[in-house]
Design a protein around this motif. Structure first.
Motif, mmCIF file in Angstrom:
data_model
loop_
_atom_site.group_PDB
_atom_site.id
_atom_site.type_symbol
_atom_site.label_atom_id
_atom_site.label_comp_id
_atom_site.label_asym_id
_atom_site.label_seq_id
_atom_site.Cartn_x
_atom_site.Cartn_y
_atom_site.Cartn_z
ATOM 1 N N GLU A 249 -3.605 13.938 4.696
ATOM 2 C CA GLU A 249 -3.893 13.491 3.334
ATOM 3 C C GLU A 249 -3.161 12.203 3.009
ATOM 4 O OE1 GLU A 249 -4.134 16.572 0.218
ATOM 5 O OE2 GLU A 249 -3.595 17.981 1.806
ATOM 6 N N GLU A 250 -1.876 12.161 3.345
ATOM 7 C CA GLU A 250 -1.091 10.945 3.091
ATOM 8 C C GLU A 250 -1.590 9.791 3.957
ATOM 9 O OE1 GLU A 250 1.528 14.441 2.008
ATOM 10 O OE2 GLU A 250 0.106 13.941 3.614
ATOM 11 N N GLY A 251 -1.996 10.094 5.184
ATOM 12 C CA GLY A 251 -2.469 9.045 6.075
ATOM 13 C C GLY A 251 -3.748 8.397 5.577
ATOM 14 N N VAL A 252 -4.703 9.212 5.149
ATOM 15 C CA VAL A 252 -5.960 8.658 4.633
ATOM 16 C C VAL A 252 -5.718 7.868 3.354
ATOM 17 C CG1 VAL A 252 -8.183 9.271 3.590
ATOM 18 C CG2 VAL A 252 -7.454 10.371 5.722
ATOM 19 N N ALA A 253 -4.901 8.406 2.451
ATOM 20 C CA ALA A 253 -4.618 7.700 1.197
ATOM 21 C C ALA A 253 -3.947 6.359 1.473
ATOM 22 C CB ALA A 253 -3.736 8.565 0.300
ATOM 23 N N HIS A 254 -2.973 6.357 2.392
ATOM 24 C CA HIS A 254 -2.274 5.124 2.746
ATOM 25 C C HIS A 254 -3.254 4.110 3.332
ATOM 26 C CE1 HIS A 254 1.464 2.930 3.921
ATOM 27 N NE2 HIS A 254 0.658 2.441 4.847
ATOM 28 N N PHE A 255 -4.113 4.571 4.241
ATOM 29 C CA PHE A 255 -5.079 3.684 4.893
ATOM 30 C C PHE A 255 -6.012 3.049 3.873
ATOM 31 C CE2 PHE A 255 -8.841 2.584 7.352
ATOM 32 C CZ PHE A 255 -8.325 2.124 8.551
ATOM 33 N N LYS A 256 -6.530 3.859 2.960
ATOM 34 C CA LYS A 256 -7.475 3.334 1.969
ATOM 35 C C LYS A 256 -6.807 2.388 0.980
ATOM 36 C CE LYS A 256 -10.900 7.071 2.017
ATOM 37 N NZ LYS A 256 -11.551 8.140 1.227
ATOM 38 N N ASN A 257 -5.507 2.493 0.806
ATOM 39 C CA ASN A 257 -4.793 1.609 -0.105
ATOM 40 C C ASN A 257 -4.354 0.305 0.549
ATOM 41 O OD1 ASN A 257 -4.937 3.134 -2.483
ATOM 42 N ND2 ASN A 257 -3.164 4.389 -1.897
ATOM 43 N N MET A 258 -4.521 0.203 1.843
ATOM 44 C CA MET A 258 -4.191 -1.049 2.523
ATOM 45 C C MET A 258 -5.248 -2.091 2.182
ATOM 46 S SD MET A 258 -2.903 0.493 6.193
ATOM 47 C CE MET A 258 -1.872 -0.892 6.667
ATOM 48 N N PRO A 259 -4.927 -3.380 2.312
ATOM 49 C CA PRO A 259 -5.863 -4.420 1.850
ATOM 50 C C PRO A 259 -7.045 -4.683 2.778
ATOM 51 C CG PRO A 259 -3.876 -5.443 2.722
ATOM 52 C CD PRO A 259 -3.621 -3.961 2.727
ATOM 53 N N PHE A 260 -7.767 -3.606 3.139
ATOM 54 C CA PHE A 260 -9.012 -3.774 3.876
ATOM 55 C C PHE A 260 -10.113 -4.164 2.901
ATOM 56 C CE2 PHE A 260 -6.889 -0.444 6.544
ATOM 57 C CZ PHE A 260 -6.762 -1.202 7.707
ATOM 58 N N LYS A 261 -11.039 -4.977 3.358
ATOM 59 C CA LYS A 261 -12.199 -5.299 2.534
ATOM 60 C C LYS A 261 -13.039 -4.029 2.339
ATOM 61 C CE LYS A 261 -12.556 -10.046 4.280
ATOM 62 N NZ LYS A 261 -13.392 -11.002 5.066
ATOM 63 N N PRO A 262 -13.495 -3.773 1.131
ATOM 64 C CA PRO A 262 -14.266 -2.538 0.885
ATOM 65 C C PRO A 262 -15.461 -2.383 1.812
ATOM 66 C CG PRO A 262 -13.695 -3.596 -1.188
ATOM 67 C CD PRO A 262 -13.292 -4.561 -0.102
ATOM 68 N N GLU A 263 -16.092 -3.494 2.158
ATOM 69 C CA GLU A 263 -17.300 -3.395 2.973
ATOM 70 C C GLU A 263 -17.017 -3.036 4.434
ATOM 71 O OE1 GLU A 263 -16.451 -7.926 2.526
ATOM 72 O OE2 GLU A 263 -16.234 -6.069 1.355
ATOM 73 N N VAL A 264 -15.760 -3.192 4.882
ATOM 74 C CA VAL A 264 -15.461 -2.842 6.277
ATOM 75 C C VAL A 264 -14.947 -1.415 6.417
ATOM 76 C CG1 VAL A 264 -14.919 -5.262 6.783
ATOM 77 C CG2 VAL A 264 -13.045 -3.637 6.401
ATOM 78 N N LEU A 265 -14.536 -0.783 5.317
ATOM 79 C CA LEU A 265 -13.933 0.544 5.410
ATOM 80 C C LEU A 265 -14.828 1.579 6.104
ATOM 81 C CD1 LEU A 265 -11.849 1.145 2.155
ATOM 82 C CD2 LEU A 265 -11.046 1.263 4.529
ATOM 83 N N PRO A 266 -16.129 1.658 5.787
ATOM 84 C CA PRO A 266 -16.951 2.639 6.507
ATOM 85 C C PRO A 266 -16.967 2.408 8.016
ATOM 86 C CG PRO A 266 -18.087 1.868 4.537
ATOM 87 C CD PRO A 266 -16.894 0.983 4.716
ATOM 88 N N LYS A 267 -16.900 1.151 8.435
ATOM 89 C CA LYS A 267 -16.846 0.868 9.871
ATOM 90 C C LYS A 267 -15.557 1.407 10.476
ATOM 91 C CE LYS A 267 -19.463 -3.491 9.631
ATOM 92 N NZ LYS A 267 -19.448 -4.932 10.000
ATOM 93 N N LEU A 268 -14.452 1.145 9.806
ATOM 94 C CA LEU A 268 -13.150 1.532 10.334
ATOM 95 C C LEU A 268 -12.980 3.042 10.342
ATOM 96 C CD1 LEU A 268 -10.892 -1.055 8.440
ATOM 97 C CD2 LEU A 268 -12.383 -1.429 10.415
#
Length: 285
Positions: A249-268
């Protein structure tokens, strides 16, 4: 949807690994990454893990077999298949092989991957009782088979993948990727600590995917991984926790809060690993 590219559940042979034999040691490792220990780790409970996966939004975890020196312990490919059968649809199994026994390794690739349910092959040659460099020519017949059969390789090349840092130097990965350009290589531990070097290797070699897993979380160099994932590596960068070191849970939350572009998140988070492992996922996800 989220697919965790490196997850070791507290089930069957994994319970004999150092990860779960000594949960206090694992807790200390989690603290190094600024993370608490997951309850499922402390209680060595797969049922709790599945609840944590659901809470984190993780649909499936990639579970690798292990062949390593005695302290770390090993997990047989029979156990990986059994875990997949115990928890249908939650885990994707990867066959762990020992390249020092070449014929056995080739036979296991046929049994468990080519003609079986596992989706790839995993190797940690620097962690064998007699460590090997990943570009040791004695391993090359195995790479030749993987390339010929179109089987992806999860190669631990970074972090503590050998008795010293030389086992993870990115020039080794560069050579393997150049010698086998049609073999898909998923680099677990993301070449750490040689972050900029391994990212340049991935820039050069389009058959390399990078999964920094735990080294993306509160560790120096994370900004460079993010820069690459937002740019040239957006189709070959993978989310992974290396659970039990990073709680889900903490890992996913941390990952999503990192400055990834929203459009690349589904790829990652799932599309890239689906491509690398040749998974048949619905197009509308």
């Amino acid at each position: 949807m989220i697919i965790d590219c490196r997850l070791r559940p507290p089930a069957r042979g994994f319970l004999n690994l150092s990860l779960f034999r000594d949960t206090e040691r694992t807790k200390r490792m989690s603290r190094c990454f600024g993370m608490p220990q997951a309850p499922s780790t402390a209680q060595r409970s797969t049922e709790l893990l599945l609840k944590e996966m659901d809470s984190a939004g993780i649909t499936m975890g990639v579970v690798p077999g292990r062949r390593a020196y005695p302290f770390l312990g090993g997990v047989s490919n029979e156990d990986i298949v059994a875990i997949m059968n115990d928890y249908p649809g939650r885990f994707l199994g990867v066959a762990g092989i020992d390249p020092t026994n070449r014929q056995e390794a080739l036979d296991e690739i046929d049994t468990y991957v080519k003609n079986g349910p596992l989706v790839g092959v995993g190797m940690e040659p620097g962690l064998l009782p007699t460590p090997m460099y990943p570009n040791d020519r004695r391993i090359y017949p195995i790479y030749e088979k993987l390339e010929a059969e179109g089987i992806p390789l999860l190669l631990m090349a970074g972090g503590g993948n050998g008795p010293d840092l030389s086992y993870g130097f990115p020039a080794i990965l560069d050579q393997i990727a150049a010698d086998f350009p049609k073999m898909t290589i998923i680099n677990t531990h993301g070449g750490y600590p040689y972050v900029t070097e391994v990212l340049f290797v991935a820039y050069k070699r389009p058959n390399i995917y990078i999964c920094p897993d735990m080294y993306l979380f509160n560790f120096p160099g994370w900004q460079d991984y993010v820069t690459a994932a937002n740019g040239f590596l957006q189709d070959r960068f993978l989310f992974g926790t290396a659970y039990p070191f990073i709680p889900l849970e903490e890992g996913v939350a941390h990952f999503k809060n990192m400055p990834f572009k929203p459009e690349v998140l589904p790829k990652l988070l799932y599309k890239n690993i689906a491509t690398a492992l040749k998974l048949d996922l619905p197009e509308n996800l």
